[in-house]
Structures are given as C-alpha cells and as structure tokens.
Design a protein around this motif. Structure first.
Motif, PDB file in Angstrom:
ATOM      1  N   PHE A 321      14.599  -8.707  -2.409  1.00  0.00           N
ATOM      2  CA  PHE A 321      13.340  -8.492  -1.691  1.00  0.00           C
ATOM      3  C   PHE A 321      12.604  -7.250  -2.208  1.00  0.00           C
ATOM      4  O   PHE A 321      13.191  -6.191  -2.404  1.00  0.00           O
ATOM      5  N   ALA A 322      11.299  -7.407  -2.457  1.00  0.00           N
ATOM      6  CA  ALA A 322      10.441  -6.258  -2.814  1.00  0.00           C
ATOM      7  C   ALA A 322       9.037  -6.542  -2.296  1.00  0.00           C
ATOM      8  O   ALA A 322       8.510  -7.646  -2.474  1.00  0.00           O
ATOM      9  N   ALA A 323       8.446  -5.564  -1.602  1.00  0.00           N
ATOM     10  CA  ALA A 323       7.097  -5.744  -1.044  1.00  0.00           C
ATOM     11  C   ALA A 323       6.359  -4.421  -1.076  1.00  0.00           C
ATOM     12  O   ALA A 323       6.976  -3.356  -1.187  1.00  0.00           O
ATOM     13  N   LEU A 324       5.052  -4.494  -0.964  1.00  0.00           N
ATOM     14  CA  LEU A 324       4.229  -3.280  -0.945  1.00  0.00           C
ATOM     15  C   LEU A 324       3.449  -3.238   0.368  1.00  0.00           C
ATOM     16  O   LEU A 324       2.787  -4.214   0.737  1.00  0.00           O
ATOM     17  N   ALA A 325       3.557  -2.101   1.080  1.00  0.00           N
ATOM     18  CA  ALA A 325       2.757  -1.912   2.300  1.00  0.00           C
ATOM     19  C   ALA A 325       1.376  -1.441   1.844  1.00  0.00           C
ATOM     20  O   ALA A 325       1.266  -0.420   1.177  1.00  0.00           O
ATOM     21  N   PHE A 326       0.322  -2.228   2.161  1.00  0.00           N
ATOM     22  CA  PHE A 326      -0.990  -1.850   1.613  1.00  0.00           C
ATOM     23  C   PHE A 326      -2.004  -1.432   2.664  1.00  0.00           C
ATOM     24  O   PHE A 326      -3.114  -1.028   2.346  1.00  0.00           O
ATOM     25  N   LYS A 327      -1.631  -1.510   3.953  1.00  0.00           N
ATOM     26  CA  LYS A 327      -2.605  -1.128   4.971  1.00  0.00           C
ATOM     27  C   LYS A 327      -1.907  -0.945   6.311  1.00  0.00           C
ATOM     28  O   LYS A 327      -1.016  -1.715   6.658  1.00  0.00           O
ATOM     29  N   LEU A 328      -2.316   0.091   7.053  1.00  0.00           N
ATOM     30  CA  LEU A 328      -1.812   0.279   8.420  1.00  0.00           C
ATOM     31  C   LEU A 328      -2.964   0.066   9.377  1.00  0.00           C
ATOM     32  O   LEU A 328      -4.104   0.418   9.081  1.00  0.00           O
ATOM     33  N   GLN A 329      -2.653  -0.496  10.533  1.00  0.00           N
ATOM     34  CA  GLN A 329      -3.719  -0.724  11.516  1.00  0.00           C
ATOM     35  C   GLN A 329      -3.125  -0.580  12.909  1.00  0.00           C
ATOM     36  O   GLN A 329      -2.022  -1.048  13.166  1.00  0.00           O
ATOM     37  N   THR A 330      -3.850   0.077  13.798  1.00  0.00           N
ATOM     38  CA  THR A 330      -3.381   0.177  15.174  1.00  0.00           C
ATOM     39  C   THR A 330      -3.985  -0.966  15.965  1.00  0.00           C
ATOM     40  O   THR A 330      -5.201  -1.099  16.050  1.00  0.00           O
ATOM     41  N   ASP A 331      -3.109  -1.794  16.507  1.00  0.00           N
ATOM     42  CA  ASP A 331      -3.562  -2.951  17.271  1.00  0.00           C
ATOM     43  C   ASP A 331      -3.432  -2.629  18.761  1.00  0.00           C
ATOM     44  O   ASP A 331      -2.387  -2.144  19.193  1.00  0.00           O
ATOM     45  N   PRO A 332      -4.486  -2.883  19.569  1.00  0.00           N
ATOM     46  CA  PRO A 332      -4.417  -2.516  20.990  1.00  0.00           C
ATOM     47  C   PRO A 332      -3.301  -3.239  21.755  1.00  0.00           C
ATOM     48  O   PRO A 332      -2.846  -2.777  22.775  1.00  0.00           O
TER      49      PRO A 332
END
Length: 443
Positions: A321-332
């Motif tokens: 397994f290999a992945a890239l985290a490309f965005k963070l978002q705060t969801d209400p």
C-alpha cells in the motif's frame, strides 16, 4: 475484497481552466449525463453540486476543489454493449480557476492522471489558462482541451484554437469542428469518423448522428487530412501507410492518438457549449479514448526512507500500500477529512497505516468516497482510487501513507511562496481561544 471496476476502466481526471471558462458547468453536465444527479445545477443560480460551500454559491465561483465519482458508458458502443461490463469509472476533481486558489489546482494535479482543460470560446487562452497549463506540465499530466461557450456572442473556434497553438502548445490538434456559431451553434463534426452530431431533448441528452453538412464538407476534409497526418507522424507503421496514400482504419488512428496523448506528443481539442448542453458527452468519450488509466502510466516513483534510494510502486492491488494525502478539510458532521489518492495496494477501514513523512502510525477510522460534500462509506479502497479518511491525527497535506512493512516517500506537493502575510490579534481574552482553534484548522 476484489475490485468492482478493473483498473483499465478507471480514469482519475481533473477539470482545470481560467476563472469563468465554465469548468463547474462542464462538471455539472458530466454529473447529469453519468446519472449522479437528476437535475442540472447551474452556477449562476447558486445551485451547482460541486460548488457546495456557501461562499462559492454566493459568489458563483469555485474556491475549493471538490471530488466525485461517476460512471460512463461511451456513446459509440452498440446497444448490446451498453452494460456495466463496459462502464468506465471516473474519479473527477473540479478545481478553482481563480489564481488566489492556485494551491487547490496544484494539489489536485499532483494526484491526477489526466486533465480536461476548458477554454472560453470568446476569450481563448487567458492568463490563468497559462498558469494551470504550466502546473499540468510540471506534473506531466496528459490532457485534452474543450473549447466551451461557442453559443456566446463573439465566439470563435478558430481563434480560440489558434490561441492554444500560439500560447500553450504547438501539439494541440483539433478532433472536432463546430457546426454554426453563437446563436446558430448546432453541434459538432467528429473529424476522425467524419460524422456530424447534434444534441436534442431538454438537456441535450439525445445525440443525433448524421452526414457532415454539405457547406462544411470541404473544410472538414481538409482538417481531417491535417489531423491524420499529425497522428501518423507519431507512429512508424502509420507513417508508412500515410505516405503510401492508404486509408488508415479508425481504430488504428484512435489507438495511435491515445498513445500520443498519454506521452504528451499530441493534445486533442474538442468543442461545444456546456451551458447549452452540446458536446459534453463526446468529451467524456474523449476522456475514455485518449486519457490514461493508472495502468497506462509508469509506476509511481518514491524514496526509500532507510537508504534514500529510489523505489517504485506499480498500480496493482496486490502491491504494498502507498498513497498520498493531498488535501485536508474540516467537515461539520464528521470532523477532519484527509483526502488521499491510492497509488498501489489496498486500504481497509479499521486497519493501521504508517505516515512515512511524519514517522508515525495512524489508525484508519472510516473511509469515505466523496460526492462533493456528500459522503458514501466504503470498507476498502483499491489502487487508482481517490477517497477520504476520517480520524487521522497527525497527517497533513503532502504526507505519504504506506504499509508499515514497506515504507516509501512519494514526491511531495510544492506550494508557491505566499506573496502577502498578515498579523492578526484577538480583541478579547475569549476571542484568543476561538482564534487559536480557527488558525489550527486553517494550518
């Protein structure tokens, strides 16, 4: 768990353009034609599905990139093949056009395999079109172009096409020709098959195929001659046939154009009007025909954190397994979401992964497949898919997530230096705490 859709029938694409070229309108049509939405959301009415933030709807612009998944059956398939066995899965990111939000485009292009670049048929190439084009060049993203808004007063396919040639790339090649312009814009001619297409019904959902109109036959034939010549140049076997004056079959031309598009040798140019529901389905066919699946691209490269040497990961479910985290978002509703792209292997909900960049283990809570701001919970994500994880504590944008036994560090996302900085301070003691929380979310 085995995958529902084979990798060769997967396309990870982004819709990129200058502000106001009609990206979100194109995406809304895609969602309608692929059956994700049953009503077309219009940007000017503040109803676009992909512009889900209140601020986006107020202003009629895209601020954050939104991700969605949909399925498409190419229009040229015969009736008996129009089943799920021939469906193509699209993971789409609709990006902003404003230069202020260029970082959203940057992070999206880093994880995409292909791009649809939308141009305004009146203005042609605009300043931000050049910026997103350079960003796509940087990450070597194969792309197709869509000259939109040909129904507008002052629109010109020729002028917009010429501006792509002059300002972006000499490799752009028209695969379509418009029938009529402005209020008389009726449809498009596919130059490879030499057939005319018009779109009827309330939302242009019925595609009518016919002969090329008599007044455009000569022009279309001349453009097709150029197109076939350009495609033949990229393939030795076709060059031979072309020079001998032989007819090259349609499937061979398409195959060669696909190869040339994936290797950045040619950029196919489509045309239409998303607002007037003309031409979008043929662009989706173009994505299927010419843009790469994760299997068409070379294995992703990374660095071994122990030795510093280069290692690769193939787009396979049975690879580590290999992945890239490309965005963070705060969801209400669910708290912090970490958007990620899986390059190899599989990720199951409830498992542990290793954040190689931060050197810490993280537990995967829930895995979500996103439809703009709507969420669908899934148990597993396979290679080539884009999703979001709930519950990661220490992961930030650009971090590599990997199998603890087989660590790898993928290329990070490089962000432009800020031009302006601000100092802000709270007015009261009570505000200090609130501001601390807000700034933490922002960072």
């Amino acid at each position: 768990m085995s995958r529902e859709y084979p990798l060769e029938r997967t396309r990870d694409i982004g819709i990129i353009a200058h502000i106001d070229a009609g990206k979100t309108t194109v995406t809304e049509r895609i969602l309608f034609y692929t059956g994700v939405s049953h009503k077309i959301g219009e940007v000017h009415e503040g109803e676009a599905i992909m512009d889900w933030m209140e601020q986006e709807r107020e202003r009629g612009i895209t601020i954050t990139s939104a991700a969605t998944t949909c399925f498409w059956k190419p229009t040229y398939l015969p009736e008996e093949k129009r089943d799920t066995d021939h469906e193509i899965r699209f993971n789409i990111i609709d990006t902003p056009g404003h230069v202020d939000f260029t970082v959203e485009v940057e992070r999206s292009l880093r994880v995409l395999d292909g791009g649809v670049v939308v141009f305004d048929g009146v203005a042609g190439v605009e300043p931000q079109s050049e910026t997103v084009w350079r960003q796509a060049d940087k990450y070597k993203v194969p792309r197709i172009c869509f000259i939109n808004k040909l129904d507008r007063m002052g629109a010109s396919f020729e002028r917009s096409y010429a501006s792509i040639h002059e300002r972006l790339t000499p490799n752009a090649i028209a695969v379509q020709l418009n029938i009529g312009l402005e209020s008389n814009f009726e449809g498009v001619i596919d130059l490879l098959s030499m057939r005319a297409f018009r779109f009827s019904g309330e939302h242009g959902e019925n595609i009518e195929e016919s002969e090329v109109p008599a007044d455009l036959k000569e022009k279309a034939a001349s453009m097709r001659h150029d197109l076939v010549g350009k495609i033949a140049e990229t393939d030795d076997a076709l060059t031979e046939k072309y020079l001998e004056g032989k007819d090259i079959p349609l499937d061979e031309l398409k195959r060669a154009l696909r190869k040339a598009c994936i290797s950045y040798q040619l950029v196919p140019v489509f045309c239409g009007s998303a607002l007037k529901n003309k031409g979008v389905q043929l662009v989706l066919d173009g994505v299927v025909d010419y843009l790469p699946s994760p299997l068409d691209l070379p294995p992703v490269k990374g660095m071994d954190p122990k030795t510093g040497g280069e290692i690769t990961r193939e787009a396979k479910d049975d690879a580590p397994f290999a992945a890239l985290a490309f965005k963070l978002q705060t969801d209400p509703f669910v708290g912090q979401l970490t958007y990620f792209r899986v390059y190899s292997g599989m990720l199951e909900a409830g498992s542990y992964i290793y954040n190689v960049t931060k050197d810490q283990k993280e537990r995967v809570g829930r895995i979500l497949r996103m439809h703009a701001n709507h969420r669908e919970e899934v148990k597993v994500m396979h290679a080539g898919e884009i999703g979001a994880i709930v519950g990661l504590k220490g992961t930030t944008t650009g971090d590599t997530l990997a199998d603890p036994e087989h660590p790898i560090i993928l290329e990070r996302i490089v962000f432009p230096e800020p031009v302006v900085d601000l100092k802000i301070e709270p007015k009261t003691k009570a505000d200090q705490e609130r501001m601390g929380i807000a700034l933490k979310r922002l960072s």
